[in-house]
Design a protein around this motif. Structure first.
Motif, short mmCIF file in Angstrom:
data_model
loop_
_atom_site.label_atom_id
_atom_site.label_comp_id
_atom_site.label_asym_id
_atom_site.label_seq_id
_atom_site.Cartn_x
_atom_site.Cartn_y
_atom_site.Cartn_z
N ALA A 106 110.11 32.32 60.00
CA ALA A 106 110.37 33.59 60.68
C ALA A 106 110.54 34.71 59.66
O ALA A 106 110.21 35.86 59.92
CB ALA A 106 111.60 33.47 61.56
N ASN A 181 123.00 36.36 63.45
CA ASN A 181 123.47 35.92 62.14
C ASN A 181 123.85 37.21 61.42
O ASN A 181 122.97 38.07 61.26
CB ASN A 181 122.33 35.21 61.39
N ASP A 210 114.66 39.29 66.99
CA ASP A 210 114.69 38.04 66.23
C ASP A 210 115.50 37.02 67.03
O ASP A 210 116.72 37.14 67.15
CB ASP A 210 115.32 38.34 64.87
N LYS A 243 115.74 26.59 63.12
CA LYS A 243 117.11 26.33 63.56
C LYS A 243 117.14 25.39 64.76
O LYS A 243 117.94 24.46 64.80
CB LYS A 243 117.80 27.65 63.92
C1 LIG Z 1 118.55 35.83 61.87
C2 LIG Z 1 117.55 35.05 61.08
N1 LIG Z 1 116.24 35.37 61.20
C3 LIG Z 1 115.31 34.71 60.52
C4 LIG Z 1 115.63 33.68 59.66
C5 LIG Z 1 114.52 33.00 58.90
O1 LIG Z 1 114.19 31.77 59.42
P1 LIG Z 1 112.97 30.91 58.83
O2 LIG Z 1 113.58 29.69 58.24
O3 LIG Z 1 112.12 30.58 60.01
O4 LIG Z 1 112.25 31.75 57.84
C6 LIG Z 1 116.97 33.31 59.50
C7 LIG Z 1 117.34 32.24 58.56
O5 LIG Z 1 118.47 32.11 58.12
C8 LIG Z 1 117.95 34.01 60.24
O6 LIG Z 1 119.25 33.70 60.11
#
Ligand SMILES: Cc1ncc(COP(=O)(O)O)c(C=O)c1O
Length: 403
Positions: A106, A181, A210, A243
């Motif tokens: 992501a 987060n 997101d 996740k």
């Molecule tokens: C809010 C948020 N968006 C995106 C990501 C990125 O995830 P990915 O592992 O798919 O790159 C994270 C990873 O910690 C996250 O906490």
């Protein structure tokens, strides 16, 4: 970065961003551990569970079938189809396959989107606290982050009035995560609806939603802002398998987006990364089309851990805390300890407090300043209950030394 060689002729753009602080804190913790210290880390941004067996098996099968060549840049057709179905089934969002782009996590998907939309000087509205990389991504694209502040008292959520006030003629993009987060907070249907009504009045603003923590939700149904009014026409819905399926290392993330944005992201990938890992894409199909039981078991384990931590932290003098309904983080306000000291070391900010906890009680946490809120620290409960109980005791013990 580059601190040992200050005159090294790196490109200027490297100075527009800083190294991810979550990764930097994890590194410090590892160094102390290597010295033999009994370190507990609450800095992890990933589930401590294994990827479910049926997903691993799909990857093993892909290898045996020699599915090891370059793939289409935006993702293999059967994965894009699985994503279209997931958006429809779980989020009631209707996308066509040419609106889907699969990326290297992501993180890569969000960066592609920011680079596709933001021109130098464009304003990007970001509620604080935010996920560490948002501000740096915007700065790298030479955009201007415009922050909306929140507090523990408002559960770290913005209101429609705050959003309206932050909008200017230069606003191009709004980006946020729910579940969030670092705060673990989730916007309710009504709260999202109120924000959506503001966006309906400002049709020039795009939205990055997101939703990577969608399935780590202890309270109820997930809602996507793209589902309100006409917002699907300018919302980029970001998700991934990291996740929900404990697949952080597999590096699969994706967007559902207006066609022009999906095409722009594909164009960027065609020059910078190509299609992401072929084997991981096959595994992601198994994840998205498969049984969610392991995901729900993980979510329930997180909920139990959250409660363990919350009950203990709540009892620590000076800590202000709200109960996060999702993700796997707590974001306590520890600002009551600013100005206090131990053996001559004064705590001025969240970074000082994190270093104090690391050095005194061998606990790795992340300073709230990394997420745009210096009154707080982030604690990840993606570790065992036993570790968490010890960690909460250490916080209590450490903080009691400060006077
Ligand atoms: C809010 C948020 N968006 C995106 C990501 C990125 O995830 P990915 O592992 O798919 O790159 C994270 C990873 O910690 C996250 O906490």
């Amino acid at each position: 970065m580059n601190q040992n060689q200050p005159n090294y002729p790196l490109a200027e753009r490297l100075s527009w961003i800083s190294e991810s602080e979550t990764i930097a804190m994890a590194k410090l913790g590892r160094t102390l551990k290597a010295e033999g210290k009994d370190v507990i880390s609450l800095s992890f941004g990933e589930p401590d569970f294994f990827t479910p067996e049926h997903i691993k098996q799909a990857a093993i099968d892909a290898i045996h079938q020699n599915f090891t060549f370059y793939t289409p840049v935006a993702g293999i057709p059967d994965l894009k189809e699985a994503i279209v179905q997931k958006f429809q089934r779980e989020n009631q969002l209707t996308y066509q396959t040419d609106q889907i782009v699969v990326s290297t996590g992501a993180k890569n998907a969000i960066m592609n989107t920011v680079l596709s939309l933001v021109n130098p000087g464009d304003e990007v509205i970001i509620p604080r606290p935010f996920w560490v990389s948002y501000a740096d991504m915007v700065q790298f694209a030479q955009g201007v982050p415009v922050y909306i502040d929140t507090t523990v008292e408002s559960d770290y959520k913005i209101t429609a009035e705050q959003l309206e006030k932050a909008i200017s003629p230069k606003s191009k993009l709004f980006m946020f995560s729910s579940p969030n987060n670092p705060s673990g907070m989730i916007y309710s249907f009504d709260e999202l609806k109120a924000l959506a009504e503001v966006f309906e009045r400002h049709p020039e603003i795009f939205i990055i939603s997101d939703e990577i923590y969608e399935h780590i939700n202890f309270e109820g149904k997930h809602h996507s802002i793209a589902g309100f009014g006409s917002l699907i026409n300018r919302t980029i819905t970001v998700n991934g398998v990291s996740k929900a399926f404990s697949m952080t290392g597999w590096r699969i993330g994706y967007i559902g987006a207006p066609k022009a944005i999906a095409f722009a992201c594909e164009k960027l990938q065609s020059q910078f990364t190509s299609g992401t890992n072929a084997i991981a894409q096959k595994a992601a199909i198994a994840a998205l089309n498969g049984d969610l039981t392991p995901t729900y078991q993980m979510r329930d384990a997180f909920k139990k851990r959250r409660d363990i931590c919350y009950e203990r932290l709540k009892a620590v003098p000076g800590i202000k805390l709200s109960l996060p309904p999702g993700a796997f983080y707590l974001f306590p306000d520890i600002s009551a300890y600013f100005g206090k000291q131990y053996q001559g070391h004064v705590i001025h900010n969240s970074q000082d407090l994190c270093m104090f906890l690391l050095n005194q009680v061998y606990l790795v946490t992340v300073a709230g300043s990394a997420f745009g809120n210096d009154n707080c620290i982030r604690l990840s409960y993606a570790t065992s209950e036993e570790n968490l109980i010890k960690a909460m005791d250490r916080i209590k013990e450490g903080l009691s030394l400060l006077s």
